[in-house]
Each structure stands twice: as C-alpha cells, then as structure tokens.
Design a protein around this motif. Structure first.
Motif, PDB file in Angstrom:
ATOM      1  N   UNK A 151      43.405  55.905  69.397  1.00 19.32           N
ATOM      2  CA  UNK A 151      42.929  56.077  68.104  1.00 19.32           C
ATOM      3  C   UNK A 151      42.194  54.994  67.333  1.00 19.32           C
ATOM      4  N   UNK A 152      42.328  53.831  67.710  1.00 18.33           N
ATOM      5  CA  UNK A 152      41.620  52.508  67.362  1.00 18.33           C
ATOM      6  C   UNK A 152      42.121  52.344  66.286  1.00 18.33           C
ATOM      7  N   UNK A 153      41.311  52.345  64.861  1.00 21.16           N
ATOM      8  CA  UNK A 153      41.805  51.939  63.696  1.00 21.16           C
ATOM      9  C   UNK A 153      42.219  53.220  62.773  1.00 21.16           C
ATOM     10  N   UNK A 154      42.181  54.426  63.316  1.00 19.70           N
ATOM     11  CA  UNK A 154      42.473  55.583  62.456  1.00 19.70           C
ATOM     12  C   UNK A 154      43.853  55.954  62.157  1.00 19.70           C
ATOM     13  N   UNK A 155      44.151  55.497  60.932  1.00 17.95           N
ATOM     14  CA  UNK A 155      45.665  55.427  60.477  1.00 17.95           C
ATOM     15  C   UNK A 155      46.044  57.071  60.448  1.00 17.95           C
ATOM     16  N   UNK A 156      45.123  57.813  59.781  1.00 16.32           N
ATOM     17  CA  UNK A 156      45.484  59.323  59.655  1.00 16.32           C
ATOM     18  C   UNK A 156      45.791  59.725  60.877  1.00 16.32           C
ATOM     19  N   UNK A 157      44.989  59.441  61.921  1.00 14.38           N
ATOM     20  CA  UNK A 157      45.112  60.124  63.145  1.00 14.38           C
ATOM     21  C   UNK A 157      46.447  59.584  64.181  1.00 14.38           C
ATOM     22  N   UNK A 158      46.869  58.555  63.742  1.00 13.65           N
ATOM     23  CA  UNK A 158      47.955  57.825  64.391  1.00 13.65           C
ATOM     24  C   UNK A 158      49.335  58.730  63.951  1.00 13.65           C
ATOM     25  N   UNK A 159      49.372  58.822  62.495  1.00 16.60           N
ATOM     26  CA  UNK A 159      50.423  59.744  61.868  1.00 16.60           C
ATOM     27  C   UNK A 159      50.327  61.123  62.255  1.00 16.60           C
ATOM     28  N   UNK A 160      49.221  61.819  62.005  1.00 17.43           N
ATOM     29  CA  UNK A 160      49.111  63.177  62.137  1.00 17.43           C
ATOM     30  C   UNK A 160      49.325  63.715  63.688  1.00 17.43           C
ATOM     31  N   UNK A 161      48.920  62.994  64.495  1.00 10.92           N
ATOM     32  CA  UNK A 161      48.917  63.236  66.106  1.00 10.92           C
ATOM     33  C   UNK A 161      50.425  62.862  66.602  1.00 10.92           C
ATOM     34  N   UNK A 162      50.956  61.939  65.983  1.00 10.14           N
ATOM     35  CA  UNK A 162      52.342  61.840  66.107  1.00 10.14           C
ATOM     36  C   UNK A 162      53.102  62.849  66.218  1.00 10.14           C
ATOM     37  N   UNK A 163      53.065  63.642  65.233  1.00 14.37           N
ATOM     38  CA  UNK A 163      53.721  64.938  64.796  1.00 14.37           C
ATOM     39  C   UNK A 163      53.330  65.994  65.794  1.00 14.37           C
ATOM     40  N   UNK A 164      51.938  65.960  65.936  1.00 12.82           N
ATOM     41  CA  UNK A 164      51.274  67.154  66.683  1.00 12.82           C
ATOM     42  C   UNK A 164      51.754  67.069  68.170  1.00 12.82           C
ATOM     43  N   UNK A 165      51.706  65.898  68.853  1.00 12.34           N
ATOM     44  CA  UNK A 165      52.136  65.729  69.922  1.00 12.34           C
ATOM     45  C   UNK A 165      53.632  65.957  70.321  1.00 12.34           C
ATOM     46  N   UNK A 166      54.591  65.821  69.092  1.00 13.51           N
ATOM     47  CA  UNK A 166      55.753  66.077  69.299  1.00 13.51           C
ATOM     48  C   UNK A 166      56.188  67.521  69.621  1.00 13.51           C
ATOM     49  N   UNK A 181      53.836  69.691  71.131  1.00 14.93           N
ATOM     50  CA  UNK A 181      53.228  70.161  72.119  1.00 14.93           C
ATOM     51  C   UNK A 181      53.813  70.402  73.322  1.00 14.93           C
ATOM     52  N   UNK A 182      54.347  71.525  73.764  1.00 13.58           N
ATOM     53  CA  UNK A 182      55.292  71.841  74.640  1.00 13.58           C
ATOM     54  C   UNK A 182      54.534  71.335  76.152  1.00 13.58           C
ATOM     55  N   UNK A 183      55.171  70.471  76.755  1.00 15.40           N
ATOM     56  CA  UNK A 183      54.913  70.231  78.060  1.00 15.40           C
ATOM     57  C   UNK A 183      53.914  69.077  78.128  1.00 15.40           C
ATOM     58  N   UNK A 184      53.391  68.651  77.172  1.00 14.14           N
ATOM     59  CA  UNK A 184      52.490  67.387  76.979  1.00 14.14           C
ATOM     60  C   UNK A 184      53.109  66.143  76.939  1.00 14.14           C
ATOM     61  N   UNK A 185      52.871  65.142  77.742  1.00 13.21           N
ATOM     62  CA  UNK A 185      53.392  63.650  77.572  1.00 13.21           C
ATOM     63  C   UNK A 185      52.139  62.879  77.431  1.00 13.21           C
ATOM     64  N   UNK A 186      52.420  62.002  76.386  1.00 14.66           N
ATOM     65  CA  UNK A 186      51.217  61.153  76.089  1.00 14.66           C
ATOM     66  C   UNK A 186      51.727  59.894  75.324  1.00 14.66           C
ATOM     67  N   UNK A 187      50.846  58.791  75.684  1.00 20.04           N
ATOM     68  CA  UNK A 187      51.126  57.513  74.837  1.00 20.04           C
ATOM     69  C   UNK A 187      50.065  57.478  74.065  1.00 20.04           C
ATOM     70  N   UNK A 188      50.619  57.244  72.691  1.00 22.61           N
ATOM     71  CA  UNK A 188      49.602  57.218  71.631  1.00 22.61           C
ATOM     72  C   UNK A 188      49.367  55.771  71.130  1.00 22.61           C
ATOM     73  N   UNK A 189      48.403  55.392  71.188  1.00 20.51           N
ATOM     74  CA  UNK A 189      47.977  53.905  70.930  1.00 20.51           C
ATOM     75  C   UNK A 189      46.743  53.676  69.923  1.00 20.51           C
ATOM     76  N   UNK A 190      46.448  52.482  69.555  1.00 23.19           N
ATOM     77  CA  UNK A 190      45.583  51.998  68.670  1.00 23.19           C
ATOM     78  C   UNK A 190      45.205  50.686  68.605  1.00 23.19           C
ATOM     79  N   UNK A 191      44.550  50.297  67.770  1.00 20.69           N
ATOM     80  CA  UNK A 191      43.806  48.756  67.769  1.00 20.69           C
ATOM     81  C   UNK A 191      45.000  47.448  67.589  1.00 20.69           C
ATOM     82  N   UNK A 192      44.574  46.587  67.586  1.00 16.69           N
ATOM     83  CA  UNK A 192      45.677  45.610  67.540  1.00 16.69           C
ATOM     84  C   UNK A 192      46.391  45.577  66.056  1.00 16.69           C
TER      85      UNK A 192
END
Length: 407
Positions: free
Chosen positions: A65-80, A82-93
């Motif tokens: 999600x690059x620099x998108x702070x809201x996306x990092x926070x919101x998607x962390x909860x969303x993917x948690x 999301x039944x059966x989905x496994x994901x690595x959530x990352x961003x910019x340095x």
C-alpha cells in the motif's frame, strides 16, 4: 519535481471544487467490500484511496500500500477476518517505520492470526484470515483514531458484534464519530457512551446505500490559509461541503476566525472571506491534529505566534511532522520550539525568501507551506507528493492566482 511559487497580484476570487474526503472514502471502500450494494459518489481521487481500491479489488498474496497509512490500518483488520485468505501486507520504507503494534495487539486479543515478518511492532505483516470469536477488547484511547476505526469497521462482522473499551483520554474523537455515522448510513447500529463503543452485529439485511462523499475539509484548510494571508476583502468559494459535517476538520471555520477569516455556508458551498486582522492563538488540536501544519504556517506568515498542543500523533505520520516543521521553519527564519506533543512559534515579521521547503514524502508539508508564496517567493521540493491526498492541488492554486514554475 521541484517548483517555485510566487504571486504578482492579489488572490483571485474563484470557486474551487475539492474532491471527496479521503477519510470518508477509505472507510466506505472497506465497508463496500464487506457489504456489497453500497455505491459511492464523489469519492476521493487520492493515492491513498487508489491504494485501498487496488488492494480490495485484488487477490494478491503480497499487498503493497506504499505510503497509505489509512490503508495499512484498515486492511490489517479487514484481512484478519477474511476467511481463508493469507496475505503479507507491506508498504514503503517509511511505512515500515510507522508503529502498528497497538492495533495488532488488539486484533490478536480478539483471536486474529498476525505475525511480524521483520521488526516487532511494525509492518510488514503476515495475516491469516479467520473467524474471530472474542467480542470485547480494550485499547488505549490516546492512540491514532485509525487503529480504533479499523476495529469499528469490522465490528459488525462478529457474531455478537464488538465492544471496544477505550482507556484514558480520547484522541481525534470526531474521526470515531465519523466512522459510526457511516456505519449507520449502511445500516449498522452502534452506541458510543463514555469510553465504551459497541457495534451491533450485521443483520444480513443491509439495504443498498448510495452515499455521496463530502469534499475534504483537510484539503480546504490550505485555502483558509491562503485567505488568511491575503488582503482584507479577499474571498474564495469551495464546494461541496456540509455545514453539519462528519469531518473533524470542520473545526477550521472556528479556528480561522482568530486568523481573520469568516466562513459563509450557502447550500453546498462555503465562502471564505478575509474580513479582519488576526491574533496569536493557543489551541489544543487533539481532535484535529492534521490541521497543525497549516495553522502554524498561517501564523508564521501573519507574523503572529501560536502555541499548539495535543500533537503527539504527528510523530508517527508520513514523517515526524513536528521535527520537520521545526527544520523548515528555521530555514525561513522562524523561532520555534517543539516537544513530543507541542509546537510553540514566536511572532516574527521577517520571512526569508526563495527558501526550498523539503517535503519528507509528506503531502501536508508541501500543501501547508505553499500559501507562504503570498508573502515571499518559495520553492517546494518533490511537489508531486500532494497526489497522496489532493492530486489537483497545484492546478487549483493556479486558478486563484499563484504562478508556479518547474525548476
């Protein structure tokens, strides 16, 4: 892209159409994914919202999600959840330096399966989606509201709903109330009483909802600053805004009264007018920390002082905004002191011209300092950073009389 800004005449009276609120849009995009049938009008065109759209529409095993702070926070909860989905959530340095442990701890307490792939407490995160059965969690109230909002957005997906107990004094309360109002618009009930928020479980009967996103008050702040730094009699009209707004940054209308700007609401527009002189201000911005940079620059340009408090969340934004402000202000000739949660600016009538402002990958650094060009020519380094929240910013400044040259 580095640019130079100046003006050769008075600010032009103009009507500017500002795109939809990034804060509202990103909440609604996630809710739209959880509850199909929601349609969104006047959505934000920002990089952050585009990052949310791309993540929610895709099925990649690695989501950047690059620099998108809201996306990092919101998607962390969303993917948690999301039944059966496994994901690595990352961003910019920089994103990998922004803490997320408070949210991860809360989600783990609810039963989530989340691991850190690099540094403890920071992205990237390895998330395995599952059903969460615990329905109550305690979280510190003075953390970024985005951590709490992330939990609120998924709360109705719990079988018994979700109870969030907030410990201590609440930071950025208007953003939590915005989230609850949007939940209500899509048919989800909640109760916010004292320091406890309860989100009722979704009934499965959510009605299709067409939601028009209000324009972004944070983006409007730069035009308040422009009018404040202009001659008495200057006015700019902005659309589309609501007098009874969900956005906490609606406080601009009150704050900028002290800086000489009055606000007139008419239907879906607001007209900003410079009508009187300004005075030094002391403000606790714990509910509206994103306004701090704009207000501080306005005060500096007006030659008055300001004492801003409640700014502890600025340390973990796109950059450490307090230290960045101190560095750039001192280049301009200001005397400024910062602590972990305060900024104190001494009155000063002199402004160094032709200073190149560094933006630190932070859209608000670029936009907050731009209005100073009304007083002296200034330069903005990496000006394209504004696309994070307001891609049309430089074009809109040209409309009101700024002359912008690429260096």
């Amino acid at each position: 892209m580095d640019i130079r800004l100046h003006i050769s005449k008075n600010i032009i009276s103009e009507t500017i159409k500002i795109s939809g609120s990034k804060s509202e849009t990103n909440r609604l995009l996630l809710l739209q994914s959880l509850y199909p049938g929601i349609t969104i009008e006047n959505a934000s065109e920002s990089d952050d919202s585009e990052a949310m759209r791309k993540a929610l529409a895709g099925n990649d095993s690695v989501v950047d999600i690059h620099h998108a702070g809201t996306a990092m926070r919101f998607l962390t909860a969303y993917y948690a959840i999301h039944l059966g989905r496994e994901v690595v959530l990352t961003g910019s340095s920089r994103m990998k330096e922004r803490p997320i442990g408070v949210l991860v701890d809360a989600l783990r307490a609810l039963g989530a399966d989340i691991e850190y792939t690099d540094n403890e407490g920071y992205p990237p995160l390895k998330i395995k989606g599952k059903g969460l059965t615990v329905d109550s969690v305690t979280i510190k109230a003075n953390v970024s509201s985005q951590y709490i909002t992330a939990l609120l957005l998924i709360g109705a997906k719990f079988e018994n709903g979700l109870e969030i107990i907030l410990e201590g004094e609440i930071t950025s309360r208007p953003y939590l109330e915005m989230t609850l109002s949007l939940l209500q618009e899509v048919g989800i009930k909640s109760l916010f009483q004292d320091n406890v928020i309860k989100v009722s479980p979704a009934t499965g009967n959510q009605q299709p909802a067409a939601i028009i996103v209000e324009s972004d008050w944070s983006s409007a702040s730069y035009f308040y600053s422009i009018v404040a730094l202009s001659e008495i009699g200057t006015s700019i009209t902005l659309s589309s805004f609501k007098k009874q707004s969900l956005q906490g940054d609606r406080a601009l209308a009150d704050i900028y009264q002290d800086l000489g700007v009055t606000t007139e609401f008419k239907e879906s527009t607001l007209t900003l007018s410079k009508t009187h002189n300004s005075k030094s201000i002391t403000r606790n911005l714990k509910d509206t920390p994103d306004l701090a940079q704009t207000i501080a620059v306005s005060c500096f340009g007006l030659g008055i002082g300001c004492n801003l408090t409640g700014l502890h969340t600025l340390k973990i934004k796109e950059t450490d905004r307090l230290e960045a402000l101190k560095t750039e202000f001192e280049k301009l000739g200001a005397e400024v002191e910062v602590s972990n949660d305060t900024l104190f600016l001494k009155p000063s009538l002199a402004i160094n011209a032709e200073v190149a402002i560094n933006t630190y990958n932070d859209h608000r650094m670029a936009m907050a300092f731009a209005p100073l060009a009304i007083k002296v020519p200034i330069k903005i380094n990496d000006a394209e950073v504004v696309s994070k929240s307001y891609p049309a910013f430089w074009e809109d400044l040209k409309k009101v009389g700024f002359e912008i040259n690429t260096l």
